[in-house]
Design a protein around this motif. Structure first.
Motif, short mmCIF file in Angstrom:
data_model
loop_
_atom_site.label_atom_id
_atom_site.label_comp_id
_atom_site.label_asym_id
_atom_site.label_seq_id
_atom_site.Cartn_x
_atom_site.Cartn_y
_atom_site.Cartn_z
N ARG A 8 0.82 -1.17 0.12
CA ARG A 8 0.12 -0.09 0.08
C ARG A 8 0.63 1.11 0.19
O ARG A 8 1.91 1.19 0.51
CB ARG A 8 -1.11 -0.06 1.16
N LEU A 9 0.39 2.35 -0.42
CA LEU A 9 0.96 3.63 -0.44
C LEU A 9 -0.01 4.22 1.01
O LEU A 9 -1.06 4.84 0.58
CB LEU A 9 0.99 4.39 -1.86
N HIS A 10 0.59 4.68 1.84
CA HIS A 10 0.10 5.11 2.93
C HIS A 10 0.34 6.62 2.85
O HIS A 10 1.65 6.98 3.06
CB HIS A 10 0.68 4.59 4.43
N LYS A 11 -0.50 7.67 2.75
CA LYS A 11 0.01 9.12 2.69
C LYS A 11 -0.86 9.68 3.77
O LYS A 11 -2.02 10.35 3.68
CB LYS A 11 -0.68 9.40 1.02
N PRO A 12 -0.16 9.81 4.91
CA PRO A 12 -0.71 10.52 5.88
C PRO A 12 -0.64 12.28 5.78
O PRO A 12 -1.09 12.87 6.51
CB PRO A 12 0.22 10.38 7.14
N SER A 13 0.27 12.48 4.74
CA SER A 13 0.45 14.13 4.55
C SER A 13 0.63 14.59 3.01
O SER A 13 1.17 13.32 2.19
CB SER A 13 1.69 14.44 5.39
N TYR A 14 0.53 15.90 2.82
CA TYR A 14 0.87 16.28 1.27
C TYR A 14 2.32 16.06 1.04
O TYR A 14 2.95 15.94 0.02
CB TYR A 14 0.36 17.56 1.17
N LEU A 15 3.27 16.13 2.32
CA LEU A 15 4.58 16.01 2.15
C LEU A 15 5.38 14.98 1.79
O LEU A 15 6.29 15.02 1.51
CB LEU A 15 5.05 16.88 3.32
N PHE A 16 4.78 13.78 2.38
CA PHE A 16 5.62 12.64 2.26
C PHE A 16 4.25 11.44 2.26
O PHE A 16 3.29 11.61 2.55
CB PHE A 16 6.37 12.41 3.33
N ALA A 17 5.02 10.43 2.00
CA ALA A 17 4.02 9.06 1.90
C ALA A 17 5.05 7.74 2.39
O ALA A 17 6.13 7.93 2.26
CB ALA A 17 3.33 8.67 0.63
N TYR A 18 4.29 6.89 2.74
CA TYR A 18 5.19 5.59 3.04
C TYR A 18 4.71 4.75 2.07
O TYR A 18 3.42 4.04 2.01
CB TYR A 18 4.78 5.03 4.59
N LEU A 19 5.75 4.08 1.61
CA LEU A 19 5.41 2.73 0.55
C LEU A 19 5.75 1.66 1.65
O LEU A 19 6.84 1.27 2.01
CB LEU A 19 6.74 2.82 -0.34
N MET A 20 4.65 0.98 1.82
CA MET A 20 4.77 -0.46 2.42
C MET A 20 4.51 -1.73 1.89
O MET A 20 3.53 -1.63 0.94
CB MET A 20 3.49 0.00 3.51
#
Length: 172
Positions: free
Chosen positions: A110-122
């Motif tokens: 999943r691509l977890h996007k908690p913010s406009y500035l960064f995301a986590y590729l999980m």
């Protein structure tokens, strides 16, 4: 001059095929990554497109590392998934999907996007034979640029390859 029996030729051919097969790299199935966008304007077209690009990019990186990639029919995936995040959290079901296509491992991400500035590729790496999670990876991506997404995918592929390297050497 001594003649070989036909059975010994068949045995030799079988042993050669077995040696080639047993030294082959593990087969990997990569599921489509899903977007978990927690921003105030979730799932904008650019993020949906970026998320859709992750699977083919990861498959390319794993193929460069000489891992055979196998495909699972999207209908089978949709049927197995009871909803968003289901296969990400149910490794046994992801393993069942992998078994249907002869995969040794399945990558669920999943691509977890908690913010406009960064995301986590999980991503989770599931061992199909055991039906268990053997790798849990996170790569941070700062910004939405395609080059940064590719760097995140490359990082993820290195992590997966590092996990599978002992398996590849064990089967040789």
């Amino acid at each position: 001059m001594r003649r070989h029996k036909p059975a010994s030729g068949c045995l030799l051919a079988f042993l050669l095929l077995f040696a080639v097969y047993s030294s082959a790299a593990p087969r990997i199935a990569v599921l489509d990554f899903e977007l978990k966008d927690l921003t105030p304007a979730p799932s904008i077209p650019a993020e949906v497109a970026r998320t859709a690009s992750i699977k083919p990019l990861l498959e390319q990186e794993l193929a460069k590392a000489h891992y055979p990639i196998v495909q699972i029919d999207r209908r089978d995936i949709a049927e197995a998934a009871a909803g968003p995040g289901y296969l990400f959290n149910h490794h046994d079901l992801a393993a069942e999907l992998g078994r249907t296509v002869g995969a040794d491992y399945v990558v669920v991400g999943r691509l977890h996007k908690p913010s406009y500035l960064f995301a986590y590729l999980m991503a989770h790496l599931v061992d199909v034979r055991q039906g268990k999670l053997i790798g849990d990876y996170i790569s941070e991506i700062k910004g939405g640029d395609k080059k940064l997404t590719l760097k995140g995918v490359e990082s993820l592929a290195r992590k997966i390859t590092a996990t599978l390297a002992p398996d590849a050497s064990r089967s040789r």
